[in-house]
Design a protein around this motif. Structure first.
Motif, PDB file in Angstrom:
ATOM      1  N   ILE A  40      43.450  32.343  41.314  1.00 10.56           N
ATOM      2  CA  ILE A  40      43.150  30.908  41.231  1.00 10.56           C
ATOM      3  C   ILE A  40      42.179  30.548  40.112  1.00 10.56           C
ATOM      4  N   LYS A  41      41.290  31.470  39.751  1.00 11.61           N
ATOM      5  CA  LYS A  41      40.358  31.131  38.666  1.00 11.61           C
ATOM      6  C   LYS A  41      41.055  31.082  37.311  1.00 11.61           C
ATOM      7  N   ASP A  42      42.283  31.598  37.260  1.00  8.19           N
ATOM      8  CA  ASP A  42      43.064  31.545  36.021  1.00  8.19           C
ATOM      9  C   ASP A  42      43.918  30.278  35.937  1.00  8.19           C
ATOM     10  N   GLY A  66      41.409  33.748  49.453  1.00 10.20           N
ATOM     11  CA  GLY A  66      41.334  34.687  50.570  1.00 10.20           C
ATOM     12  C   GLY A  66      40.344  34.209  51.619  1.00 10.20           C
ATOM     13  N   ASP A  71      35.703  34.682  48.312  1.00 10.41           N
ATOM     14  CA  ASP A  71      36.939  33.965  47.965  1.00 10.41           C
ATOM     15  C   ASP A  71      36.745  32.450  48.067  1.00 10.41           C
TER      16      ASP A  71
END
Ligand code: RDL
Ligand code: RDL
Length: 154
Positions: A40-42, A66, A71
């Motif tokens: 998700i950070k990408d 997660g 997470d």
């Protein structure tokens, strides 16, 4: 023809990108550009590239934070990045996150990931083609995934 961008992750335990594309193609004829990133950070830069380099008119950012505390932190950071990318591009990025601990078991989690993705795909279609439909739904307590909260009863 408008272009919808789809960005999803390999971290997620359900193929959210496939569900989004299936729901979009069932309802409208558009061009779709899909990318998959590790996590998700990408998603923020992937979404920004879909807008700026691939000409997408709107993007869906799909992911599964997660269940651990780190997470949750990661999800908060990813959300902030997605909001920043929207402000930098003046373009909607509809964030569809399903936390791994939202489902009581794997079956319910899979159901939720599918339903929330599809319901937000319909929101994307409304934002793009029929924004007045959203105005008609204002204040009606819509939720994506489980049942709607509904309007207040007075
Ligand atoms: O840039 C590479 C990774 O840092 C990036 O993909 C992260 O989003 C991966 N990631 C974590 O490092 C983490 O601690 C993810 C989660 N948690 C998570 O809960 N969900 C993810 N990625 O999609
Ligand atoms: O971009 C699509 C959605 O991510 C976005 O509309 C969110 O604001 C939806 N949303 C949540 O995902 C959430 O966890 C909302 C809430 N909580 C909330 O408490 N109130 C909202 N939206 O209006």
């Amino acid at each position: 023809m408008p272009t919808i961008g789809i960005a999803d992750t390999t971290f997620a335990r359900y193929n959210m990108g496939r569900a989004a594309i299936d729901e979009i193609q069932k309802n409208v004829s558009v061009q779709i550009k899909r990318v998959t990133v590790p996590g998700i950070k990408d998603l923020p830069v992937a979404a920004k590239k879909l807008i700026e380099e691939e000409g997408c008119d709107i993007v869906m950012a799909l992911g599964m934070p997660g269940g651990k505390q780190k997470d949750k932190m990661c999800a908060h950071e990813a959300s902030q990045g997605l909001i920043m990318a929207q402000l930098m591009t003046n373009t909607h990025i509809i964030e569809v996150f399903v936390h791994e601990d939202e489902g009581k078991d794997e079956k319910e989690l899979a159901f939720l990931m599918d339903r929330r993705t599809r319901e937000h795909a319909l929101n994307v279609i409304k934002l793009l083609f029929k924004p007045e439909k959203l105005v008609r739904e204002a204040g009606t307590g819509q939720r994506q995934g489980f049942e709607d909260a509904g309007p207040l009863r007075m």
